[in-house]
Design an enzyme around this catalytic site. Structure first.
Site, PDB file in Angstrom:
ATOM      1  N   SER A   1     -38.218  29.224  12.966  1.00 26.96           N
ATOM      2  CA  SER A   1     -37.410  29.608  11.815  1.00 26.96           C
ATOM      3  C   SER A   1     -38.208  30.282  10.712  1.00 26.96           C
ATOM      4  O   SER A   1     -37.637  30.960   9.873  1.00 26.96           O
ATOM      5  CB  SER A   1     -36.688  28.380  11.258  1.00 26.96           C
ATOM      6  OG  SER A   1     -37.596  27.327  11.028  1.00 26.96           O
TER       7      SER A   1
ATOM      8  N   HIS B   1     -31.831  28.686  15.563  1.00 27.74           N
ATOM      9  CA  HIS B   1     -31.825  30.094  15.150  1.00 27.74           C
ATOM     10  C   HIS B   1     -31.583  31.060  16.309  1.00 27.74           C
ATOM     11  O   HIS B   1     -31.638  32.281  16.119  1.00 27.74           O
ATOM     12  CB  HIS B   1     -33.125  30.455  14.432  1.00 27.74           C
ATOM     13  CG  HIS B   1     -33.215  29.860  13.057  1.00 27.74           C
ATOM     14  ND1 HIS B   1     -32.642  30.442  11.958  1.00 27.74           N
ATOM     15  CD2 HIS B   1     -33.766  28.702  12.625  1.00 27.74           C
ATOM     16  CE1 HIS B   1     -32.859  29.696  10.898  1.00 27.74           C
ATOM     17  NE2 HIS B   1     -33.543  28.625  11.279  1.00 27.74           N
TER      18      HIS B   1
ATOM     19  N   LYS C   1     -25.572  27.786  11.236  1.00 19.74           N
ATOM     20  CA  LYS C   1     -26.258  29.057  10.991  1.00 19.74           C
ATOM     21  C   LYS C   1     -25.373  30.213  11.454  1.00 19.74           C
ATOM     22  O   LYS C   1     -24.424  30.542  10.766  1.00 19.74           O
ATOM     23  CB  LYS C   1     -27.633  29.005  11.626  1.00 19.74           C
ATOM     24  CG  LYS C   1     -28.494  28.035  10.792  1.00 19.74           C
ATOM     25  CD  LYS C   1     -29.819  27.667  11.322  1.00 19.74           C
ATOM     26  CE  LYS C   1     -30.474  26.737  10.301  1.00 19.74           C
ATOM     27  NZ  LYS C   1     -31.557  25.951  10.856  1.00 19.74           N
TER      28      LYS C   1
HETATM   29  C1  LIG Z   1     -31.910  24.670  10.442  1.00 23.08           C
HETATM   30  C2  LIG Z   1     -32.522  23.955  11.552  1.00 23.08           C
HETATM   31  C3  LIG Z   1     -32.103  22.671  11.893  1.00 23.08           C
HETATM   32  C4  LIG Z   1     -31.097  21.939  11.080  1.00 23.08           C
HETATM   33  O1  LIG Z   1     -29.802  22.358  11.396  1.00 23.08           O
HETATM   34  P1  LIG Z   1     -28.622  21.932  10.408  1.00 23.08           P
HETATM   35  O2  LIG Z   1     -27.407  22.111  11.240  1.00 23.08           O
HETATM   36  O3  LIG Z   1     -28.685  22.847   9.239  1.00 23.08           O
HETATM   37  O4  LIG Z   1     -28.862  20.519  10.025  1.00 23.08           O
HETATM   38  C5  LIG Z   1     -32.676  22.071  12.983  1.00 23.08           C
HETATM   39  N1  LIG Z   1     -33.624  22.680  13.703  1.00 23.08           N
HETATM   40  C6  LIG Z   1     -34.048  23.922  13.418  1.00 23.08           C
HETATM   41  C7  LIG Z   1     -35.084  24.560  14.268  1.00 23.08           C
HETATM   42  C8  LIG Z   1     -33.524  24.587  12.318  1.00 23.08           C
HETATM   43  O5  LIG Z   1     -33.958  25.806  12.018  1.00 23.08           O
END
Ligand SMILES: *Cc1c(COP(=O)(O)O)cnc(C)c1O
Length: 394
Positions: free
Chosen positions: A182, A210, A241
């Site tokens: 990320s 992502h 996301k």
């Molecule tokens: C954003 C993210 C999460 C968290 O996801 P949410 O649904 O926002 O809690 C978990 N793992 C990775 C790799 C992320 O980038």
């Protein structure tokens, strides 16, 4: 008198002096290509809204209809009275979309990582974890009590060396990696990691937060991107996301998912997601199944933006996805850069320690299908002006 909270002032001062204090800007409009931020209309380069679905009419309609049909909240955990027919429908649809036997839907991606790791490994076991794995993986791994062995970032050979060295001392092993990293926007070598894990009988898990909606056919994710259906064990996803809503998913073989359903503590002790969220997630899957057009536009924007940034002389690291880090190094410089962009009408946040290692501060640009080619030109021109003014590019 002894001040028992003096430690707070010390730590807050330290963070402020290191330019590491978070002062989140306040959004005054829905997540979209352009947004009102701290009262100013700006071009948005920092949401995870890859496909522009966060403010999509179809998702909003689905949420409204679900509130009328199912109410505001389920008022129970999944294992008691919280599993609504909507949750079952979403899990079946997600499994079909991703080409897996079964899927489990939870409150968030962060929660999904807490849910899945402890049932798989415990004190007698070992986790092989990429050096740059997301905080929620690290926390899930710590929660399990298993020994954590870190391998070098995206280095399948180093991973195999660590497995050879450590696995014999433990009962069983789990290899875990982010799919798309990320903060750097590079992709895990899932094909090589799968081979390594298979040679040693180690379970495999990827957190594709992502890559969901971004990689693979119509955004089916990293396992689809590498064609590893039925081979890779566990895929964590998020609806927060590219899907534009909220929620986490655990996808894989029915045998594994049925077990996680029984054991995952967030299933047992945290309430089910709201009807509005669940229905909006279903609408997002509908849209992706209908058309890959948004995914195509996202990648067109990404290629255009990355190529132009490289040409201007910016260091965008190893990015090969819509996440484009603009490497600046110094945290204070990154903050100044972000503020100057904001003054130019472009919103792109600075990211520093502990989200990225010390001395690796950056501006992180998130591309989105919500931007038009003209938007990208506007954004690129601002980066060029600020980059010159701050001496980052010549
Ligand atoms: C954003 C993210 C999460 C968290 O996801 P949410 O649904 O926002 O809690 C978990 N793992 C990775 C790799 C992320 O980038």
């Amino acid at each position: 008198m002894f001040d028992k909270f003096a430690f707070i002032d010390e730590e807050m001062t330290r963070l402020r002096e290191a330019s590491l204090l978070n002062n989140p800007r306040v959004m005054g409009s829905p997540a979209d290509g352009w947004m009102v931020v701290d009262g100013k209309r700006v071009l948005n380069f920092c949401a995870n809204n890859y496909l522009g679905l966060a403010n999509h009419p179809r998702l909003k309609e689905a949420a409204h209809a679900a509130i009328e049909r199912w109410g505001a909240g389920p008022a129970a955990v999944r294992t008691l009275a919280g599993t609504q027919a909507l949750h079952c429908e979403l899990e079946a649809r997600l499994a079909r979309f991703k080409g897996v036997e079964s899927a489990l839907f939870l409150g968030s991606g962060f929660v999904a990582n807490q849910a899945v790791i402890p049932p798989l490994v415990g004190k007698e076991d070992v986790i092989f974890s990429d050096r740059l794995n997301h905080a929620s993986i690290i926390d899930g791994a710590r929660l399990s009590g298993a020994k954590i062995i870190v391998y070098e970032h995206n280095d399948a050979a180093d991973c195999e060396a660590r497995i050879r060295e450590h696995l014999p001392n433990y009962r069983r092993g789990l290899l875990v990696t982010d799919g798309v990293f990320s903060m750097d926007g590079d992709i895990a070598p899932l094909d090589k990691l799968t081979e390594v894990a298979a040679r040693h009988g180690v379970m495999t898990m990827v957190d594709d937060a992502h890559g969901e909606g971004v990689l693979g056919r119509n955004g089916r994710g990293i396992v689809d991107h590498f064609g590893l259906h039925g081979v890779f064990d566990i895929e964590i996803g998020t609806f927060s996301k590219a899907f534009g809503v909220i929620g986490g998913a655990i996808a894989g073989k029915k045998r594994v998912i049925d077990y996680i359903r029984q054991k995952a503590r967030p299933m047992l002790f945290s309430s089910a997601t709201t009807p509005a969220d669940t229905a909006a997630c279903l609408a997002a899957i509908d849209l992706l199944e209908e058309s890959g057009e948004r995914v195509t536009r996202l990648w067109e924007n990404t290629r255009l933006f990355s190529a132009a940034m490289r040409k201007m002389g910016f260091d965008v690291g190893a990015s090969s996805t819509p996440i484009v880090p603009v490497m600046l190094g110094d945290a204070a410089l990154a903050k100044r850069f972000s503020q100057a962009l904001f003054d130019e009408g472009v919103f792109a946040v600075a990211i520093g320690f502990p989200t990225v290692p010390q001395g690796k501060a950056r501006i992180r640009v998130m591309n989105t299908a919500a931007h038009s080619p003209e938007d990208l030109e506007t954004g690129l021109a601002a980066f060029e002006r600020v980059g010159r003014a701050l001496g980052v590019i010549a």
